[in-house]
Design a protein around this motif. Structure first.
Motif, short mmCIF file in Angstrom:
data_model
loop_
_atom_site.label_atom_id
_atom_site.label_comp_id
_atom_site.label_asym_id
_atom_site.label_seq_id
_atom_site.Cartn_x
_atom_site.Cartn_y
_atom_site.Cartn_z
N GLN A 127 1.52 10.52 10.09
CA GLN A 127 0.52 9.88 9.25
C GLN A 127 1.16 8.86 8.31
OE1 GLN A 127 -2.07 12.64 7.28
NE2 GLN A 127 -2.77 11.12 5.79
N PHE A 128 2.24 9.26 7.65
CA PHE A 128 2.92 8.32 6.74
C PHE A 128 3.51 7.14 7.51
CE2 PHE A 128 3.61 12.09 3.74
CZ PHE A 128 2.57 11.69 2.91
N PHE A 129 4.07 7.42 8.68
CA PHE A 129 4.66 6.36 9.49
C PHE A 129 3.61 5.33 9.88
CE2 PHE A 129 5.64 4.57 13.66
CZ PHE A 129 6.93 4.09 13.47
N VAL A 130 2.47 5.80 10.38
CA VAL A 130 1.40 4.89 10.82
C VAL A 130 0.86 4.09 9.64
CG1 VAL A 130 -0.96 4.81 11.72
CG2 VAL A 130 0.76 6.24 12.85
N GLU A 131 0.71 4.73 8.47
CA GLU A 131 0.21 4.01 7.29
C GLU A 131 1.17 2.89 6.90
OE1 GLU A 131 -0.33 7.01 4.38
OE2 GLU A 131 -2.22 7.78 5.24
N ASP A 132 2.48 3.15 6.96
CA ASP A 132 3.45 2.11 6.63
C ASP A 132 3.40 0.96 7.64
OD1 ASP A 132 4.29 3.52 4.44
OD2 ASP A 132 6.02 4.46 5.44
#
Length: 494
Positions: free
Chosen positions: A240-245
């Protein structure tokens, strides 16, 4: 990915707040005041019938709330841009099916159109009533049997709204089956996986297809499902954090290039991950689209422009690029797919499409478009799907016209009928076939010994004209005594 349902708005006494529910539904699909009034009337009627059943300790066959299921079906259909008659039919369907509401009352209170939709969806239930066996029978493999069941399903559809309502109903059934017996879970999951998920795929309704596949897969292959779900769970927060970045980075890159884009992240659904692992004989770590973003733009030219920007930012993975815009899939799906080595050297799939393509991919026949499958396909099944697509696209633009539906229907090759054996196997016959044709199709000896026939449990003459979805049983004598009269064309035996 399995869809998470929103809780229904409730009144202080715990009942569903119908007015609040209608207001929420209106945000998905605009309703005229008279349409909203009729839908409200249907909701209160379905609620009243359920309360009466509870008061009389009359248990509904599936255990789940018939009223709540009707509202859930309507919510699914609202996302597909159906008309008010379809929403009303969805709300009332379970009440009619459970025998709590006569079809005649639906005609009186809501009109022939709504009643016809309910009746049509009830007819489609024959698919679930008889399941194909796993044995090779009558020269047909299980694959052939499932294919014939799909063809039968298409052939009995005479209104494009029927498969949409049925898909909504089966989606609700799959969501509710978690509280059922193991046997029922297996039966419903197999039916949905073999028949209705492929139907959703053929109609191009991506989000329903994905949910039906995942829910079915959960019961048919529970160990594999849990294994993949666990692998995804362990990395969910990181993903989730990776995709948001990645989304923030792409938004900045495209803004600098003057591209008006909408970017979202999405998780690949579990069945799709397993299918790719099996088809390519690869491990979980080699599935490149577990982390994925989708970029929506205005034009086809911008799709390719964005592709160039993505490839200039990150190195693309060889053999992991697909141009479904230049070469659409058979069900009309269009998009650019590429896999790249993204930030932190993690693999990332990027899908790029126009907003119109996205509507088509998500809502299929419910988007404003015509079927654009492979040229030259003339099989009955494919033609019927094309007809469904054309009728809906036309229906949304003009509001409906019987003459045009008849004209489109006339273009479809209707020269085959699909009937059941007593064991539930589907037999494909020429249109106009009789029980005697059916008997000889099964085996010459069965034809020679034929003395009578039952269709749908009732004795019929041997020159009775069979219709799609009939269940046929041949009554045989001990000896082979074919009649010469069967050869006389004027008697219509064959």
């Amino acid at each position: 990915m399995v869809t998470v349902r929103k809780d229904q708005p409730l009144l202080d006494d715990g009942r569903i707040n119908i007015d609040a529910w209608l207001d929420r539904l209106s945000l998905k699909t605009p309703l005229a005041e008279d349409e909203k009034r009729h839908l409200r009337k249907a909701c209160y009627l379905a609620e009243k019938l359920e309360q009466q059943a509870i008061a009389q300790n009359d248990i509904w066959s599936e255990g789940s709330s018939s009223f709540g299921t009707g509202l859930e079906m309507a919510e699914i259909l609202a996302e597909l841009n159906v008309d008010a008659a379809s929403l009303i039919a969805a709300v009332l369907y379970r009440s009619v099916r459970e025998g709590k509401l006569p079809l005649e009352a639906v005609v009186t209170d809501f009109g022939e159109s709504v009643a016809g939709l309910v009746q049509g969806v009830l007819r489609m239930a024959v698919i679930g009533a008889v399941q194909p066996s796993n044995n090779n029978v009558l020269g047909q493999s299980i694959h052939d049997q499932v294919d014939n069941l799909r063809k039968m399903l298409i052939s009995i559809i005479d209104d494009v709204r029927l498969p949409l309502i049925k898909l909504a109903e089966r989606t609700c059934a799959m969501r509710a089956v978690k509280n059922s017996s193991y046997e029922k879970q297996q039966r419903v999951a197999r039916e949905v996986f073999d028949i209705y998920a492929p139907l959703a795929h053929r109609l191009g309704i991506g989000h329903i297809k994905w949910e039906l596949e995942d829910l079915s897969f959960r019961y048919l292959e529970p160990d594999v499902y849990k294994q993949i779900a666990k692998l995804l769970d362990g990395k969910r927060v990181d993903r989730q954090f990776f995709v948001e970045d990645v989304i923030k980075l792409l938004q900045e890159l495209l803004r600098k290039e003057g591209v008006n884009a909408e970017i979202t992240g999405r998780a690949k659904h579990i069945y799709s991950i397993w299918r790719k692992m099996r088809q390519k004989d690869i491990g979980f770590s080699q599935v490149y689209d577990i982390r994925a973003v989708r970029i929506l733009v205005d034009t086809v030219a911008e799709c390719y422009s964005v592709l160039g920007i993505v490839h200039s930012q990150w190195r693309n993975i060889p053999n992991e690029f697909d141009d479904y815009i230049a070469s659409p899939k058979d069900n009309g799906y269009r998009s650019l797919h590429t896999a790249v080595i993204g930030p932190e050297r993690k693999v990332l799939e990027v899908q790029i499409r126009t907003r119109e393509m996205h509507e088509e991919a998500e809502f299929g026949v419910c988007a404003h478009w015509q079927y654009k499958g492979e040229k030259g396909i003339n099989r009955n099944y494919e033609q019927k799907v094309e007809w469904l697509r054309q009728v809906l696209a036309w229906h949304e633009e003009t509001g409906g016209d019987k003459a045009l539906i008849e004209e489109l229907s006339a273009d479809v090759d209707q020269e085959r009928v699909y009937v059941f054996t007593p064991e539930g196997h589907v037999i494909e016959l020429p249109d106009g076939s009789t029980p005697l044709d059916f008997a000889y199709h099964i085996h010459t000896e069965v034809g020679h010994r034929c003395r009578g026939a039952r269709v749908n449990g009732k004795i019929v003459p041997l020159n009775y004209i069979l219709k799609t979805s009939d269940q046929v049983e041949i009554l045989m004598g001990k000896h082979e005594i074919p009649s010469r009269d069967w050869l006389l064309p004027a008697l219509g035996y064959t």
